[in-house]
Write an enzyme that holds these catalytic residues in place. Structure first.
Site, mmCIF file in Angstrom:
data_model
loop_
_atom_site.group_PDB
_atom_site.id
_atom_site.type_symbol
_atom_site.label_atom_id
_atom_site.label_comp_id
_atom_site.label_asym_id
_atom_site.label_seq_id
_atom_site.Cartn_x
_atom_site.Cartn_y
_atom_site.Cartn_z
ATOM 1 N N GLY A 8 -48.218 20.455 20.733
ATOM 2 C CA GLY A 8 -47.417 21.853 21.433
ATOM 3 C C GLY A 8 -46.776 21.150 23.078
ATOM 4 O O GLY A 8 -46.744 21.820 23.601
ATOM 5 N N GLY A 10 -45.663 18.315 23.083
ATOM 6 C CA GLY A 10 -43.913 17.427 23.032
ATOM 7 C C GLY A 10 -44.526 15.436 22.719
ATOM 8 O O GLY A 10 -43.163 15.133 23.033
ATOM 9 N N SER A 12 -45.404 13.716 19.927
ATOM 10 C CA SER A 12 -44.662 13.238 18.918
ATOM 11 C C SER A 12 -43.929 13.202 18.871
ATOM 12 O O SER A 12 -42.425 11.994 18.735
ATOM 13 C CB SER A 12 -44.860 14.111 17.694
ATOM 14 O OG SER A 12 -44.972 15.461 18.450
ATOM 15 N N GLU A 44 -39.455 13.304 13.474
ATOM 16 C CA GLU A 44 -40.690 14.211 14.276
ATOM 17 C C GLU A 44 -40.805 15.482 12.541
ATOM 18 O O GLU A 44 -41.847 15.748 12.214
ATOM 19 C CB GLU A 44 -40.103 15.728 14.596
ATOM 20 C CG GLU A 44 -39.453 15.190 16.530
ATOM 21 C CD GLU A 44 -41.338 16.045 16.899
ATOM 22 O OE1 GLU A 44 -41.488 16.834 16.779
ATOM 23 O OE2 GLU A 44 -41.844 14.841 16.378
ATOM 24 N N ASP A 55 -38.393 19.275 20.222
ATOM 25 C CA ASP A 55 -38.618 18.721 21.443
ATOM 26 C C ASP A 55 -38.210 17.350 21.165
ATOM 27 O O ASP A 55 -38.202 16.213 22.513
ATOM 28 C CB ASP A 55 -40.226 18.574 20.523
ATOM 29 C CG ASP A 55 -40.967 19.705 21.303
ATOM 30 O OD1 ASP A 55 -40.519 20.644 22.176
ATOM 31 O OD2 ASP A 55 -42.038 19.663 21.301
#
Length: 87
Positions: A8, A10, A12, A44, A55
């Protein structure tokens, strides 16, 4: 600072986008920002399965974005502001 190991935030997306940029620079490949973003989105998918795309788009383009889910592809609109917003 300390980067916490949770989802949650961002991280990654930032990692997949930066990896795409690094590979493009090393190979070298001349990739557009949209191509970098697409590579980040594919990365992602490995992390999340069905990511929204917000993201990796934020990690690629930065700035202020408007995001809208649709039945088809999501809509991303890059916003321009006249002056910085103080938070």
């Amino acid at each position: 600072g300390d980067l916490c190991c949770v989802s949650g935030i961002g991280a990654s997306a930032a990692q997949t986008v930066s990896l795409a940029r690094a590979i493009a620079q090393t190979v070298p490949l001349s990739l557009t920002e949209d191509e970098i973003n697409a590579a980040g989105y594919e990365g992602e998918k490995g992390y999340h399965g069905t990511p929204s795309g917000i993201d990796n788009t934020a990690a690629t383009f930065g700035g202020l974005l408007r995001f809208q889910r649709t039945d088809a592809d999501p809509i991303f609109e890059k916003k321009k502001i006249k002056e910085p917003i103080r938070i």
